[in-house]
Design an enzyme around this catalytic site. Structure first.
Site, short mmCIF file in Angstrom:
data_model
loop_
_atom_site.label_atom_id
_atom_site.label_comp_id
_atom_site.label_asym_id
_atom_site.label_seq_id
_atom_site.Cartn_x
_atom_site.Cartn_y
_atom_site.Cartn_z
N LYS A 178 65.59 45.96 84.60
CA LYS A 178 64.16 46.27 84.55
C LYS A 178 63.43 45.45 85.61
O LYS A 178 63.41 44.23 85.56
CB LYS A 178 63.62 45.94 83.15
N THR A 209 50.82 43.82 77.33
CA THR A 209 52.16 44.40 77.43
C THR A 209 53.16 43.75 76.48
O THR A 209 54.37 43.84 76.68
CB THR A 209 52.69 44.24 78.87
N GLY A 211 55.74 43.23 73.78
CA GLY A 211 56.66 44.14 73.11
C GLY A 211 57.29 45.19 74.01
O GLY A 211 58.04 46.04 73.53
N THR A 212 57.05 45.11 75.31
CA THR A 212 57.56 46.13 76.22
C THR A 212 59.08 46.27 76.17
O THR A 212 59.62 47.38 76.07
CB THR A 212 57.16 45.79 77.68
N GLY A 213 59.79 45.14 76.23
CA GLY A 213 61.26 45.19 76.26
C GLY A 213 61.85 45.72 74.97
O GLY A 213 62.78 46.55 74.99
N CYS A 214 61.32 45.25 73.84
CA CYS A 214 61.80 45.74 72.54
C CYS A 214 61.57 47.24 72.42
O CYS A 214 62.44 47.99 71.95
CB CYS A 214 61.06 45.04 71.40
#
Length: 269
Positions: A178, A209, A211-214
């Site tokens: 990412k 932003t 929580g983007t990865g989860c």
């Protein structure tokens, strides 16, 4: 009178975020939004809000194992997603459980929070590399996690391929590097070592932003559970997360969450 058949089932194995923006809470919201039945194994409880993580309490391995077996043995799963695993003991226990489960696994090797708070003990990195990543259908590290796992520092889009090769050396079938921490357009690289997919999206000027990865990893798991190929699942997940970032909102005094329900409201509208 019988109800409709159950939707695809996805299990998240991750930490709880009391603020509701990341972790188990983000995972379950994402799964609901994408039409799958979300289930959870809580690995740790955090005291967390828009300003950061104020406390972390790991659950015992026995509790994590019991939750997992309870769900998988009775209900079954079409995909598993891992997030915060906190310690080497938990990483190894979860790896053992996933190895015995016939379902794709999305591994988000969570190392630090959005605010820079550590969520994985340094002693657990070896277990992530040698036990968990080899089981991943897709691994989804961000650039900080790439550095943590491999030592490779990515400062330009041209280095994403080097990062992918370094992570693939640990054995996941696919890796999604990412590139959101780079400047310019939000570009990610998905590859299995021979096939490459470059995913680009406009960068939204929105600081909220959390929580983007989860959310991205859970969205990939949801699409895999529906039977999509890895490239199709990742492309659909990227589209969903880009919309969620664009709709992210202020909450509390710090970084607010992405909006997990944006697509549902778009459909309703």
């Amino acid at each position: 009178m019988s109800g409709r058949g159950a939707p695809p089932r996805v299990l998240t194995v991750a930490g709880s975020d009391s603020g509701g923006g990341a972790g188990i809470q983000a995972d379950l919201k994402t799964m609901l939004a994408l039409g799958v039945h979300g289930m959870s194994v809580v690995t740790a409880v955090t005291a967390q809000n828009s300003l950061g993580v104020q406390g972390v309490w790991e659950l015992p391995v026995q509790a994590v194992r019991a939750q997992y077996r309870s769900v998988v043995d009775d209900i079954g799963v079409q995909a598993v997603k891992t997030g915060m695993l906190a310690s080497a003991e938990l990483v190894e226990a979860v790896a053992e459980l996933i190895a015995g489960t016939d379902a794709p696994a999305v591994v988000d090797p969570v190392g630090v929070s959005k605010h820079g708070d550590p969520l994985l003990a340094a002693s657990a990195l070896r277990s992530v590399r040698t036990r968990l990543l080899p089981l991943a259908t897709v691994a989804t590290p961000n650039l900080d996690e790439v550095t943590q796992l491999t030592g490779v520092r990515v400062e330009s889009e041209a280095q994403l391929r080097e990062a992918a090769e370094a992570v693939l050396a640990f054995g996941p079938r696919w890796v999604l590097i990412k590139g959101g921490h780079l400047t310019g357009a939000a570009v990610d690289l998905l590859t299995d070592g021979s096939e490459e997919h470059w995913l680009r999206a406009d960068r939204h000027d929105n600081r909220h932003t959390h929580g983007t990865g989860c959310t991205l990893a859970s969205a990939i798991a949801a699409q895999l559970a529906k039977g999509q190929s890895v490239p199709a699942a990742v492309a659909a997940a990227k589209e969903y997360v880009t919309g969620a970032i664009a709709a992210g909102f202020a909450l509390g005094g710090g970084i607010g969450p992405v909006d997990h329900g944006w697509a549902l409201r778009s459909q309703a509208g």
